[in-house]
Scaffold this motif. Structure first.
Motif, mmCIF file in Angstrom:
data_model
loop_
_atom_site.group_PDB
_atom_site.id
_atom_site.type_symbol
_atom_site.label_atom_id
_atom_site.label_comp_id
_atom_site.label_asym_id
_atom_site.label_seq_id
_atom_site.Cartn_x
_atom_site.Cartn_y
_atom_site.Cartn_z
ATOM 1 N N GLY A 45 -35.100 -12.384 64.283
ATOM 2 C CA GLY A 45 -36.086 -13.265 63.666
ATOM 3 C C GLY A 45 -37.398 -12.901 64.060
ATOM 4 N N GLY A 46 -38.258 -12.936 62.875
ATOM 5 C CA GLY A 46 -39.603 -12.905 63.024
ATOM 6 C C GLY A 46 -40.122 -11.584 63.317
ATOM 7 N N ALA A 47 -39.210 -10.469 63.143
ATOM 8 C CA ALA A 47 -39.593 -9.355 63.446
ATOM 9 C C ALA A 47 -39.790 -8.323 62.232
ATOM 10 C CB ALA A 47 -38.666 -8.545 64.498
ATOM 11 N N PRO A 48 -40.737 -7.302 62.246
ATOM 12 C CA PRO A 48 -40.758 -6.107 61.437
ATOM 13 C C PRO A 48 -39.724 -5.129 61.711
ATOM 14 C CG PRO A 48 -42.564 -6.006 62.890
ATOM 15 C CD PRO A 48 -41.756 -7.146 63.459
ATOM 16 N N ARG A 49 -39.271 -4.570 60.594
ATOM 17 C CA ARG A 49 -38.733 -3.247 60.768
ATOM 18 C C ARG A 49 -39.056 -2.222 59.676
ATOM 19 N NH1 ARG A 49 -34.997 -1.689 64.576
ATOM 20 N NH2 ARG A 49 -33.863 -3.770 64.432
ATOM 21 N N PRO A 50 -39.624 -1.022 60.292
ATOM 22 C CA PRO A 50 -39.833 -0.049 59.392
ATOM 23 C C PRO A 50 -38.566 0.726 58.943
ATOM 24 C CG PRO A 50 -41.356 0.288 61.429
ATOM 25 C CD PRO A 50 -40.218 -0.809 61.670
ATOM 26 N N ILE A 51 -38.596 0.831 57.540
ATOM 27 C CA ILE A 51 -37.370 1.554 57.214
ATOM 28 C C ILE A 51 -37.499 2.721 56.479
ATOM 29 C CG2 ILE A 51 -36.120 -0.681 56.724
ATOM 30 C CD1 ILE A 51 -36.826 -0.675 53.875
ATOM 31 N N SER A 52 -38.604 3.171 56.233
ATOM 32 C CA SER A 52 -38.940 4.374 55.481
ATOM 33 C C SER A 52 -38.170 5.655 55.987
ATOM 34 C CB SER A 52 -40.467 5.019 55.318
ATOM 35 O OG SER A 52 -41.166 3.522 55.048
#
Length: 211
Positions: A45-52
């Protein structure tokens, strides 16, 4: 739909880099974003996740199966790192189901030989669709949107896809201000598309989205 994930060489010495980030806006974790080949890890929750990096190069895009009810936001940015002293790049829209269309209309399409115009068309249902692209009543091109599945539901994360060089298809850059993409089906599929306008000298890219 993430329309483009590409890291590598391009035309005229360009080197492209794509950065796509998903952010979980809720206080609860997003349990999974299923990639058919490999599920992605939980996003707190509230977190970013780079997915490239998780998908490698996907120049024809990738469909993310985000659990319904998830409160997530995306950013997608592509830039030519060989020229980043002159320009930072271009934001690419990340498309949700509600953004798809049965008929796609582009207005204010330029007709200037200094630019390359590429139309990219996506079907999030993943199945083949016959299309007609028109640049006026006497300028129509027919093409097939190729998909990984023969019927729905399609469990592939590859969208149906086709691209068209508008400058070559409708020479000599005699494009009107409106480009229309229409399906040749009785039961239309969910489509989305965009046009990239690339400067032949600087390689700077401008994106034209559907109206």
């Amino acid at each position: 739909l993430v329309p483009v994930i590409y890291n590598g060489e391009g035309a005229f010495g360009s080197r492209w880099e794509t950065n796509v980030v998903m952010r979980n806006l809720s206080n609860f974790p997003v349990i999974s974003i299923p990639d058919v080949a490999r599920p992605m890890p939980e996003v707190p929750g509230g977190a970013p996740r780079p997915i490239s990096a998780a998908f490698g190069n996907r120049p024809a895009g990738v469909v993310l199966f985000v659990p319904r009810g998830s409160d997530v936001a995306f950013t997608s940015h592509i830039r030519d790192v060989s020229r980043d002293a002159a320009q930072w790049g271009t934001e690419m829209p990340v498309v949700r189901e509600r953004d798809t269309r049965e008929k796609i209309i582009f207005s204010n399409v330029p007709s200037d030989p200094r630019y390359r115009l590429q139309l990219r068309i996506y079907g999030i249902d993943g199945v083949s669709v016959p299309l007609a692209v028109s640049a006026g009543p006497n300028a129509v091109h027919y093409l097939q949107l190729g998909g990984p599945c023969t019927e729905t539901p399609c469990n592939s994360n590859e969208p149906a896809y086709a691209s068209l060089d508008l400058g070559q298809r409708f020479p000599p850059f005699g494009l009107p201000n409106t480009i229309i993409v229409e399906q040749q089906l009785d039961q239309p599929r969910r489509l989305w598309a965009f046009i990239t306008v690339t400067n032949n000298d600087t390689q700077h890219v401008t994106v034209i989205s559907p109206q």
